[in-house]
Structures are given as C-alpha cells and as structure tokens.
Scaffold this active site. Structure first.
Site, PDB file in Angstrom:
ATOM      1  N   TYR A 145      -7.334  -3.629 -12.733  1.00  0.00           N
ATOM      2  CA  TYR A 145      -7.846  -4.850 -13.384  1.00  0.00           C
ATOM      3  C   TYR A 145      -8.142  -5.922 -12.333  1.00  0.00           C
ATOM      4  O   TYR A 145      -7.761  -7.079 -12.493  1.00  0.00           O
ATOM      5  CB  TYR A 145      -6.849  -5.402 -14.406  1.00  0.00           C
ATOM      6  CG  TYR A 145      -6.223  -4.375 -15.305  1.00  0.00           C
ATOM      7  CD1 TYR A 145      -7.023  -3.597 -16.137  1.00  0.00           C
ATOM      8  CD2 TYR A 145      -4.856  -4.192 -15.344  1.00  0.00           C
ATOM      9  CE1 TYR A 145      -6.445  -2.651 -16.971  1.00  0.00           C
ATOM     10  CE2 TYR A 145      -4.271  -3.257 -16.166  1.00  0.00           C
ATOM     11  CZ  TYR A 145      -5.079  -2.488 -16.983  1.00  0.00           C
ATOM     12  OH  TYR A 145      -4.495  -1.549 -17.798  1.00  0.00           O
ATOM     13  N   LYS A 189      17.642  -0.925   4.799  1.00  0.00           N
ATOM     14  CA  LYS A 189      17.800  -1.722   3.575  1.00  0.00           C
ATOM     15  C   LYS A 189      18.104  -0.743   2.452  1.00  0.00           C
ATOM     16  O   LYS A 189      17.548  -0.817   1.348  1.00  0.00           O
ATOM     17  CB  LYS A 189      16.513  -2.526   3.296  1.00  0.00           C
ATOM     18  CG  LYS A 189      16.636  -3.589   2.234  1.00  0.00           C
ATOM     19  CD  LYS A 189      17.584  -4.721   2.598  1.00  0.00           C
ATOM     20  CE  LYS A 189      17.835  -5.598   1.384  1.00  0.00           C
ATOM     21  NZ  LYS A 189      18.884  -6.611   1.632  1.00  0.00           N
ATOM     22  N   ASP A 222      18.416  -8.007   6.567  1.00  0.00           N
ATOM     23  CA  ASP A 222      18.790  -9.424   6.438  1.00  0.00           C
ATOM     24  C   ASP A 222      19.951  -9.766   7.365  1.00  0.00           C
ATOM     25  O   ASP A 222      19.948 -10.819   8.026  1.00  0.00           O
ATOM     26  CB  ASP A 222      19.113  -9.783   4.975  1.00  0.00           C
ATOM     27  CG  ASP A 222      19.794  -8.670   4.206  1.00  0.00           C
ATOM     28  OD1 ASP A 222      19.890  -7.546   4.734  1.00  0.00           O
ATOM     29  OD2 ASP A 222      20.249  -8.912   3.076  1.00  0.00           O
ATOM     30  N   ASP A 246       8.251  -5.710  12.564  1.00  0.00           N
ATOM     31  CA  ASP A 246       7.184  -6.698  12.762  1.00  0.00           C
ATOM     32  C   ASP A 246       7.806  -8.088  12.652  1.00  0.00           C
ATOM     33  O   ASP A 246       7.617  -8.963  13.508  1.00  0.00           O
ATOM     34  CB  ASP A 246       6.099  -6.489  11.689  1.00  0.00           C
ATOM     35  CG  ASP A 246       4.859  -7.344  11.931  1.00  0.00           C
ATOM     36  OD1 ASP A 246       4.838  -8.098  12.921  1.00  0.00           O
ATOM     37  OD2 ASP A 246       3.919  -7.260  11.121  1.00  0.00           O
ATOM     38  N   ASP A 250       9.159 -11.029  15.899  1.00  0.00           N
ATOM     39  CA  ASP A 250       8.773 -12.435  16.087  1.00  0.00           C
ATOM     40  C   ASP A 250      10.024 -13.272  16.350  1.00  0.00           C
ATOM     41  O   ASP A 250      10.013 -14.199  17.153  1.00  0.00           O
ATOM     42  CB  ASP A 250       8.036 -12.983  14.858  1.00  0.00           C
ATOM     43  CG  ASP A 250       6.529 -12.956  15.035  1.00  0.00           C
ATOM     44  OD1 ASP A 250       6.035 -12.009  15.705  1.00  0.00           O
ATOM     45  OD2 ASP A 250       5.844 -13.868  14.529  1.00  0.00           O
TER      46      ASP A 250
END
Ligand SMILES: NC(=O)c1ccc[n+]([C@@H]2O[C@H](COP(=O)([O-])OP(=O)(O)OC[C@H]3O[C@@H](n4cnc5c(N)ncnc54)[C@H](O)[C@@H]3O)[C@@H](O)[C@H]2O)c1
Length: 354
Positions: A145, A189, A222, A246, A250
């Site tokens: 959609y 995770k 985390d 990724d 940083d």
C-alpha cells in the site's frame, strides 16, 4: 618497481577534500618504499546522480574489479535521500566484492583529548569488526500500500550461519594477530531477537571454542553502548552485526577524539576481489568546501590499504607520522580544537614522512 592500481572514488562533500590529501601521503610513502600507485579516478556520487539519475554507472563494478584496492572519500548530499546514496554506491560495492569484514580501529592517540574524562593517550585501543554484507542491511523487504494511508514497510534481516561464522572467525584471528588483550567481545540482542541473535550467539560460541587462548565476553548491544563509555579500556576486538556495529563504531570514533580520526577498511579477507578503504565519516556538508576537514581518518585509511596490499612498513610509517603530528599538537583542524587547514595538517604528516 611494484605498481598498485588504486580505484579512487572521492565522492561528495568533504570526500573531495580529503582524498587528494590522502593520495599525496600515499605517493610519498611509495617513494620511500619503492612502489608507485596508479590512481584511477572515478567521478561518481551526487553529481553523477544529478546528471544521470544514478550514483555510479551500470558497469561500475566491472570497472573497479581489476584494481588492487578502492580508496573512497564519502558519499551523501543534502538533496538526495541517504538511502539512495548508500544503496546506489557503497552497499553495492561492499556486496559485489564480498567485503564482509568492516574493520574500524579505535585508538586514542597520545596528545588527543577524548570527550571522556578518564582515558589518556593509548588507553583506548580496540577494533570494531562489523559484518558488512548481510544482517539488517541485506535490503530484503518491500512496501505494501505504498504512499497510501495504510502503508506497510517490511524490512527483513538476513543472518546466515556462513555469514556469522566467517566474521566471527575473522575477529578471533584479528585478536590473535593483534596480540594485545587477546579478547573478543560479541555484540548481541538475543534477549529480544530470538532467532537471528540466537543463531549469532550459537555460532559465536562454536567458533570461540576453537580459540582457547582468546577470552570472550558477550554483551547486549545496549550494554555495549554503555560500556564503550564506562570502560573503553577493556575492549580488544568487538564483533557484531552490520547495524549494531555501524552505530557502535560512531561511538568508538568519537571517544577517540573526533570522527576525523576514524579510519576503516572493507575487506574481502579471501582476496578474491578489491577491498575498499575509507574514513568512517560521511560527506559532512556542514563543513564541506571550507578547507577545514580533518584529513587524518582518510590518511590512516590509506595506511590500512598499504598494509593490506603487502606494504606494512610503509603503512606503519604513515601511522607513526600521524601519531607525531597529533602528539606535537601544532597542526590541528578545528574538530581537534585547532585552527589549521586540511592542507596544513597533511603537510605536517608529509614532513614527518621524510
Ligand atoms: N561512508 C560514507 O560515505 C558515509 C558515512 C556516514 C554518513 N554518510 C553521509 O554523509 C552525509 C552527512 O552525514 P552525517 O552528518 O550524519 O555524518 P558525517 O560523518 O558526515 O558528519 C558528522 C559530524 O562530524 C563532523 N565530521 C565528520 N567528519 C569530519 C572530519 N573529517 N573532520 C572534521 N569534522 C568531521 C561533521 O562536520 C559533522 O558535524 C549524509 O548524507 C550521510 O548519508 C556517508
């Protein structure tokens, strides 16, 4: 005299400022070590997109393939969606040449101030190894959609046993080769992602069992973000999926003082195809065109390229020259609190290479 053929994609924004400086340093290192570099410049990126509707031409991969390596600046333009630039150039190259190991060293050079209070020069010294061809960036999915109010987007991560096994093994081999803490940290995770990350953990443990001399830890992504800040000195080699690393790389780039110091390699460890070397940073449109971008990440990426091409002494000399420039503290771009231009910092590196 040995000649390395290097495909050069300066790309966009500051990429076009840092790559010429990186080439100067590479040529200087070659002169000292008896090799030359034949640069083949490919003017691909945003300007190519504005003109031709694509970031690089249809036959781009065939043009790159015969080269010994690829030296890339950055891609990205404020007027082109980031998914177009990334999927139109960077990701296809990484996938076509099966550059499955993205290697991002995080080293706090003496003389550089980390935004973290505690670590001093040399205290932070680890490498983020990011799976670079599959995982969350596999580009499997679609819209349903599309452009309608009930729009649905499906994006599927792809984790293969082969893909996990080879990147984890690369990380363990690197820990052995670095011969520092001999430790590999796995980023997971699996508490929330009960399929892909459970396979990741399983394969990690299988490979780890083959390296009894290497210690291991497994961190939820985390918790890893927190521990990059809380105890960055404790890491040696960190391995994780495309998306997780990724983001984490940083973080590792900024705790070593600046994005302008973070180098990277996209490796095909099996050497079937050219590997690609690039700074971690992007096209930085906020500072582009001012001559103030830090060229050291690009210069250090060039050193990683020489190391990969079999010129480790030349690579080490470049790294030492960069370390000296940073320790002196006189030639510094504004991201490191200085007033020097991109070119002045390069000149300082070249001076130490003589
Ligand atoms: N590998 C790549 O080509 C790559 C990587 C990341 C982002 N991008 C693209 O780059 C564009 C800008 O993205 P962004 O702003 O999120 O990230 P960015 O890395 O370009 O910039 C982030 C911040 O760091 C600063 N910075 C980055 N490199 C620097 C250097 N060498 N010297 C001094 N300061 C530096 C910038 O001025 C900016 O404030 C986007 O289009 C994005 O898609 C490309």
């Amino acid at each position: 005299m040995k000649t390395f053929t290097i495909a050069v994609i300066a790309g966009d924004g500051v990429g076009t400022e840092v790559i010429p400086q990186g080439k100067r340093v590479l040529q200087a290192a070659g002169r000292r070590h008896g090799f030359t570099l034949a640069f083949q410049d490919f003017e691909w990126g945003a300007e190519h997109y504005f003109r031709w509707g694509r970031m690089m031409p249809a036959g781009a991969i065939d043009l790159l393939q015969p080269c010994d390596a690829i030296y890339l600046g950055a891609v990205g333009h404020p007027e082109i969606p980031d998914h177009t630039t990334l999927n139109g150039l960077l990701l296809p190259i990484r996938r076509a040449f099966d550059q499955y190991a993205n290697v991002r060293p995080a080293y706090l050079y003496p003389g550089v101030q980390s935004p973290l209070v505690r670590p001093k020069g040399g205290d932070i010294d680890f490498v983020v190894v990011r799976e670079n061809t599959e995982g969350e960036y596999a580009q499997v999915g679609g819209f349903l959609y599309h452009h309608q109010p009930e729009e649905v987007a499906i994006q599927t991560s792809v984790f293969t046993r082969r893909g996990i096994e080879r990147i984890v093994r690369f990380a363990f081999d690197l820990a052995v080769k670095r011969d520092r803490k001999k430790k590999v940290t796995s980023i997971t995770k699996s508490n929330a992602q009960g399929y892909s990350m459970v396979l990741w953990d399983t394969v990690f443990n299988e490979v780890a069992a083959q390296y009894p001399q290497v210690s291991t830890e497994s961190l939820l992504v985390d918790a890893a973000a927190m521990n990059f800040i809380r105890r960055p000195e404790s890491f040696d080699v960190v391995v994780g999926s495309n998306l997780f690393c990724d983001i984490l790389s940083d973080l590792s780039a900024i705790i070593i003082g600046s994005m302008g110091l973070a180098a990277s390699a996209n490796l095909d460890p099996l050497r079937r195809f050219p590997s690609m070397f690039e700074p971690v940073h992007g096209s930085a449109p906020d500072i582009a065109g001012k001559g103030l971008v830090n060229p050291l990440a690009t210069i250090l990426s060039g050193a990683m390229m020489l190391d990969h091409l079999g010129a480790p002494q030349a690579a080490a000399e470049i790294e030492t020259a960069v370390a000296k420039v940073l320790a002196e503290g006189t030639a510094r771009t504004p991201d490191l609190g200085g007033k020097s231009s991109t070119e002045e910092v390069t000149e300082a590196v070249l001076k130490h290479l003589q």
